[in-house]
Write a protein that holds these residues in place. Structure first.
Motif, PDB file in Angstrom:
ATOM      1  N   LYS A   1      40.723  50.331  33.270  1.00  0.00           N
ATOM      2  CA  LYS A   1      40.813  48.961  33.792  1.00  0.00           C
ATOM      3  C   LYS A   1      41.986  48.170  33.225  1.00  0.00           C
ATOM      4  N   ILE A   2      42.668  48.683  32.224  1.00  0.00           N
ATOM      5  CA  ILE A   2      43.757  47.909  31.631  1.00  0.00           C
ATOM      6  C   ILE A   2      45.065  48.202  32.373  1.00  0.00           C
ATOM      7  N   PRO A   3      46.054  47.321  32.225  1.00  0.00           N
ATOM      8  CA  PRO A   3      47.315  47.526  32.961  1.00  0.00           C
ATOM      9  C   PRO A   3      47.905  48.906  32.665  1.00  0.00           C
ATOM     10  N   ASN A   4      48.382  49.541  33.727  1.00  0.00           N
ATOM     11  CA  ASN A   4      48.920  50.900  33.624  1.00  0.00           C
ATOM     12  C   ASN A   4      50.017  51.060  32.588  1.00  0.00           C
TER      13      ASN A   4
ATOM     14  N   ILE B   1      28.369  32.097  23.241  1.00  0.00           N
ATOM     15  CA  ILE B   1      28.333  32.574  24.629  1.00  0.00           C
ATOM     16  C   ILE B   1      29.386  33.650  24.800  1.00  0.00           C
ATOM     17  N   ASN B   2      28.938  34.840  25.148  1.00  0.00           N
ATOM     18  CA  ASN B   2      29.887  35.941  25.296  1.00  0.00           C
ATOM     19  C   ASN B   2      30.331  36.134  26.733  1.00  0.00           C
ATOM     20  N   SER B   3      31.610  36.345  26.905  1.00  0.00           N
ATOM     21  CA  SER B   3      32.116  36.844  28.178  1.00  0.00           C
ATOM     22  C   SER B   3      33.076  37.987  27.864  1.00  0.00           C
ATOM     23  N   SER B   4      32.927  39.088  28.560  1.00  0.00           N
ATOM     24  CA  SER B   4      33.800  40.243  28.322  1.00  0.00           C
ATOM     25  C   SER B   4      34.656  40.469  29.559  1.00  0.00           C
ATOM     26  N   ARG B   5      34.093  41.182  30.527  1.00  0.00           N
ATOM     27  CA  ARG B   5      34.847  41.549  31.728  1.00  0.00           C
ATOM     28  C   ARG B   5      35.440  40.336  32.458  1.00  0.00           C
ATOM     29  N   GLY B   6      34.684  39.237  32.485  1.00  0.00           N
ATOM     30  CA  GLY B   6      35.127  38.032  33.191  1.00  0.00           C
ATOM     31  C   GLY B   6      36.421  37.460  32.641  1.00  0.00           C
ATOM     32  N   ILE B   7      36.687  37.723  31.376  1.00  0.00           N
ATOM     33  CA  ILE B   7      37.926  37.235  30.759  1.00  0.00           C
ATOM     34  C   ILE B   7      38.994  38.332  30.691  1.00  0.00           C
ATOM     35  N   ILE B   8      38.643  39.461  30.089  1.00  0.00           N
ATOM     36  CA  ILE B   8      39.706  40.419  29.731  1.00  0.00           C
ATOM     37  C   ILE B   8      40.272  41.177  30.926  1.00  0.00           C
ATOM     38  N   TYR B   9      39.499  41.246  32.023  1.00  0.00           N
ATOM     39  CA  TYR B   9      40.017  41.941  33.210  1.00  0.00           C
ATOM     40  C   TYR B   9      40.349  40.996  34.364  1.00  0.00           C
ATOM     41  N   SER B  10      40.805  39.782  34.042  1.00  0.00           N
ATOM     42  CA  SER B  10      41.170  38.827  35.098  1.00  0.00           C
ATOM     43  C   SER B  10      42.363  39.329  35.907  1.00  0.00           C
ATOM     44  N   SER B  11      43.211  40.096  35.266  1.00  0.00           N
ATOM     45  CA  SER B  11      44.355  40.682  35.971  1.00  0.00           C
ATOM     46  C   SER B  11      44.635  42.046  35.334  1.00  0.00           C
TER      47      SER B  11
ATOM     48  N   GLY C   1      47.774  43.288  35.788  1.00  0.00           N
ATOM     49  CA  GLY C   1      49.232  43.315  35.802  1.00  0.00           C
ATOM     50  C   GLY C   1      49.797  42.927  34.446  1.00  0.00           C
ATOM     51  N   THR C   2      51.114  42.667  34.419  1.00  0.00           N
ATOM     52  CA  THR C   2      51.765  42.310  33.159  1.00  0.00           C
ATOM     53  C   THR C   2      51.308  40.927  32.665  1.00  0.00           C
ATOM     54  N   ASP C   3      50.652  40.164  33.562  1.00  0.00           N
ATOM     55  CA  ASP C   3      50.185  38.825  33.197  1.00  0.00           C
ATOM     56  C   ASP C   3      48.737  38.833  32.702  1.00  0.00           C
ATOM     57  N   PHE C   4      48.213  40.015  32.324  1.00  0.00           N
ATOM     58  CA  PHE C   4      46.776  40.103  32.005  1.00  0.00           C
ATOM     59  C   PHE C   4      46.349  39.162  30.874  1.00  0.00           C
ATOM     60  N   ALA C   5      47.206  38.993  29.857  1.00  0.00           N
ATOM     61  CA  ALA C   5      46.828  38.156  28.714  1.00  0.00           C
ATOM     62  C   ALA C   5      46.831  36.682  29.112  1.00  0.00           C
ATOM     63  N   GLU C   6      47.846  36.321  29.896  1.00  0.00           N
ATOM     64  CA  GLU C   6      47.970  34.954  30.403  1.00  0.00           C
ATOM     65  C   GLU C   6      46.741  34.601  31.270  1.00  0.00           C
ATOM     66  N   LYS C   7      46.366  35.510  32.149  1.00  0.00           N
ATOM     67  CA  LYS C   7      45.210  35.289  33.033  1.00  0.00           C
ATOM     68  C   LYS C   7      43.909  35.241  32.210  1.00  0.00           C
ATOM     69  N   ALA C   8      43.846  36.072  31.188  1.00  0.00           N
ATOM     70  CA  ALA C   8      42.665  36.043  30.315  1.00  0.00           C
ATOM     71  C   ALA C   8      42.568  34.679  29.642  1.00  0.00           C
TER      72      ALA C   8
END
Lengths: 271, 271
Positions: free
Chosen positions: A27-30, A235-245, A247-254
Motif C-alpha cells: 500500500k505504500i508508494p512504489n 483516538i487511533n487512526s491508521s489506514r485513514g491517515i497513512i494511506y491517504s495517497s 503518490g509522492t505526496d503521501f506524507a503531505e496528504k497524511a
C-alpha cells in the motif's frame, strides 16, 4: 512517560490523536520500495509530517513481523527515531500479547526494555498472572483489550457472565490486580454507546480507541460518552491517515488527514 | 503437515511429546554464551539430542523477541533447521496472537509463510474475524487457547456465560467458523478433570497440553480423560526437559528427560 505527562501533551497539542503505523508494502508508494528500508522510510516521512498533530504513535507489530528480520529492524529503527526526535510522544506497541507469567515477563522485557516503548497492548483471556508481569514496570503502561472494534467482539466480549457482560467483568477484575494504576484499556469507537457504562467502571483510566476512520466509528460520539476530566482518550487512526495517497505526496496528504482530526479534537477540547 | 501425518508420526515414534524451546540466556550453559548465536546453538543441540523422541517442537516467541533482532534471527535459524533436518516434525509457533482481520492476516503470513511453521497459537478474545484469517491457510493449523494451565485461567475462562463456562463457549463457537477443521486447542494439563467435558465438545481435535512438568500436571491423568482414537494429544514440556542441566551435558540430560516421558507415552499407547 507518566499519564500526567500524556495528559499535559494533550493540552499542549490540542490533540488526543494516535497514529497507527501499520505499514503494508503493498500500500505504500512504489518509489519507496527501491530504498533500503521502505517501511522505515515511510514511517519517518509520516512522523516528520504529523508529529505536532498527534500525541502518540502505535506501530502494530504484525505488520513488522510479516517481513521477518527486516521487519523487526524497521520496527526498531522506527521506535528509536520517535524516542530520539520526539521524546514527548507516547509510544504504543500494538502487540496484543499475553501468556503465562514467565513468558509475559519476556514480552514485557522485549517491548519495555529492549525496544523502549511506553506501552504495550495485551489480551486478557489468560487472566491476572498473564498481565501482572507487564504491570510491574514503572512508568510503563499496559493497554488491555476490553471491548474491541471488530465484529468478533460480539462472539465473547459482550456475552453475559453472571448477568454482566464479559468485557465489564474484565474491566472490574483488572482493577484488583497489582499495579493496576498502570492499566489502560482498548475500547473500540464502533461501540460508542458502550462508553457510558465503561466510564462507570474505569472513570479515570486512559482508553485507547481504534475504529475511527476506516472502521466507521464517530469521533464526536466517542468523546460525548467517553471523555473524562483528563480527556482520558487516545483516538487511533491508521489506514485513514497513512494511506491517504500512495503518490509522492503521501506524507503531505497524511498530514492533511491528521490535521482534520486534530482540528475536530481542538474544537471538542475548547468546548 | 496434515493431522493424519501428525497422527502417523505419533504411532511411528510411540510419542506424542512436544518440546518447548523457551530459551532464556540466564538459564543455558555459560560456555554457549561465547558462541555467535547462543540461542540457536542451544536449540540445535537440544534438537539433535531429542528429535527421535518427540513429534513436535514449540518455540515460544516471547523468548526470542526479548532479544530483539538477534532473537528473531535465532528463531528463524531454529525453524529452518527443524524444517530442513526433520521435516516430519510438527512445528508450533507459540505466539498467542490475535487481532482484527487485516492484522491477523499479517500474523498468519509471518508464521505460516515467512517462517514456515506448521501451526501457531492464537487467543480467542477478539472472536471469529480475528481467528479466521489464520484458518484460511491450507495444511496449516491454528491452536486456539481454550483452558490454559495457569492460575489466571480461573479469572475469566471458567466463568459461567449463560450457565456454561466461557472456555466451553469458546470451543463450541469456534466449531462454527470457516475452515474450523484447521483448529486445535490449548488445554492445560493442570486441569485434567476438565478433559472429559472438553472431549464431548471437540472429540476429534488435537489438543496441545502444556503444564506437564514444571507446572505440575500429570501425564497419565491427562491421557485417561483426554485421549481420542488418534491419540489427539500433544503433551508439551519445556523447562522440565531443556533445563535438566546447565553444564556441558545439557543436551544429554535433556534427552534423558525426554526419554522418560517418551517411555511413559509408549506404555500408554501400548495399552
Amino acid at each position: 512517560m507518566t499519564t500526567q505527562q500524556l495528559a499535559q501533551q494533550i493540552q499542549i497539542k490540542k490533540s488526543f490523536l494516535c497514529i497507527g503505523l501499520d505499514v503494508d508494502l503493498n500500500k505504500i508508494p512504489n518509489y519507496l520500495l527501491e530504498t533500503e528500508d521502505p517501511i522505515f522510510e515511510f514511517n519517518k516521512a509520516i512522523i516528520d509530517a504529523t508529529h505536532d498533530l498527534c500525541v502518540s504513535y502505535k506501530p502494530n507489530t504484525a505488520f513488522y513481523e510479516a517481513y521477518g528480520i527486516k521487519g523487526w529492524q524497521s520496527l526498531e529503527k522506527t521506535i528509536n527515531y520517535i524516542n530520539e526526535k520526539h521524546p514527548d510522544i507516547f509510544t504504543i506497541a500494538d502487540a496484543k500479547r499475553g501468556d503465562i507469567g514467565n513468558t509475559s515477563s519476556m514480552y514485557a522485557k522485549a517491548f519495555f526494555e529492549d525496544l523502549n516503548f511506553d506501552s504495550v497492548t495485551v489480551a486478557p483471556y489468560m487472566g491476572k498472572d498473564s498481565v501482572e508481569p507487564f504491570l510491574a514496570f514503572e512508568n510503563k503502561h499496559t493497554i488491555m483489550l476490553a471491548l474491541t472494534s471488530n465484529e468478533g467482539a460480539f462472539d465473547f466480549q459482550t456475552q453475559f457472565v453472571d448477568g454482566i457482560e464479559l468485557y465489564k467483568t474484565v474491566l472490574t477484575t483488572s482493577k484488583t490486580w497489582k499495579n493496576s494504576e498502570n492499566l489502560m484499556y482498548v475500547v473500540g469507537a464502533t461501540k460508542a454507546e458502550f462508553f457510558t457504562d465503561i466510564r462507570k467502571i474505569v472513570p479515570d483510566s486512559f482508553l485507547l480507541v481504534p475504529g475511527v476512520g476506516a472502521q466507521g466509528g464517530s469521533l464526536s460520539e466517542v468523546c460525548k460518552y467517553g471523555m473524562n476530566k483528563n480527556v482520558g482518550l487516545l483516538i487511533n487512526s491508521s489506514r485513514g491517515i497513512i494511506y491517504s495517497s500512495n503518490g509522492t505526496d503521501f506524507a503531505e496528504k497524511a498530514r492533511e488527514e491528521a490535521l482534520k482530526l486534530q482540528k475536530e479534537m481542538e474544537l471538542i477540547l475548547n468546548k
